[in-house]
Design a protein around this motif. Structure first.
Motif: not given
Length: 214
Positions: A48-56, A58-66
């Motif tokens: 589910s994480i790879y499907r939405r964010w592609t990689d680690l 991508g998750v960190l970038g989304d958190l940074l946007s928060e």
């Protein structure tokens, strides 16, 4: 389920769980952070994480946007010195605690990971672009010359914070932020960020010296 309901559905819950888990795991450092650990902590499947964010990253970038979305408005008090000091304190708060840990993690990965580097560059390009309004407002009020280079001034204001956070690992406290803001204000008022004198003006002293010596 209607389109208007989707943001509050499973996708939103997965995103919230993943970002919350990532915040907690960052306390152990970037080197120990993996998609697998995030998935386990969040209680979701790693696919589910790879499907939405592609990689680690991508998750960190989304958190940074928060964190970016929660940044306070750029100061506009009507005075350059006060605006710069308030801006410096905003930078200080953004580089301590969880936001600072995230920025450090992405910056550490950037030399080896183009995606992390892109995320960091994009974040700070946006932040610096907003912050230059402090200098633009001072120009509009007549406190600074019209030709003042606002982006360069903001870079100089921000650079000492990055030096302390990423290189020498020294505290970023309120007094440090005040000194940094005062130095930037003094440089701006001295015309450091205005264009240099034309070459003809720079050569004037040599002509005077030549006239003095027959």
């Amino acid at each position: 389920m209607s389109v208007s309901q989707r943001p509050g559905g499973r996708s939103a819950r997965v995103r919230a769980a993943v970002l919350t888990a990532t915040r907690g795991l960052l306390a152990d450092g970037y080197a120990e952070l993996t998609v697998e650990r995030i998935a386990q902590a969040a209680g979701v499947n790693k696919t589910s994480i790879y499907r939405r964010w592609t990689d680690l990253e991508g998750v960190l970038g989304d958190l940074l946007s928060e964190y970016a979305s929660a940044v306070a408005p750029i100061p506009d008090t009507g005075n350059l010195d006060t605006d710069l000091e308030e801006l410096a304190q905003l930078v200080r708060r953004g580089m301590t605690g969880e936001p600072g840990e995230l920025i450090t993690a992405l910056a550490a990965a950037a030399p080896r990971n183009p995606r992390a580097a892109q995320i960091v560059r994009g974040f700070f390009a946006e932040r610096f672009g907003l912050a230059k309004a402090v200098v633009d407002h001072a120009v509009a009020r007549g406190e600074l010359p019209q030709d003042t280079d606002a982006p360069a001034a903001i870079e100089v204001l921000g650079a000492p914070f990055f030096l302390r956070m990423l290189v020498i690992d020294e505290p970023i406290d309120e007094e440090f932020a005040r000194r940094t803001a005062a130095a930037a204000a003094a440089a701006l008022r001295a015309g450091v960020f205005s264009p240099a004198l034309p070459a003809s003006s720079a050569s004037a002293p040599s002509n005077i010296e030549g006239n003095a010596c027959p």
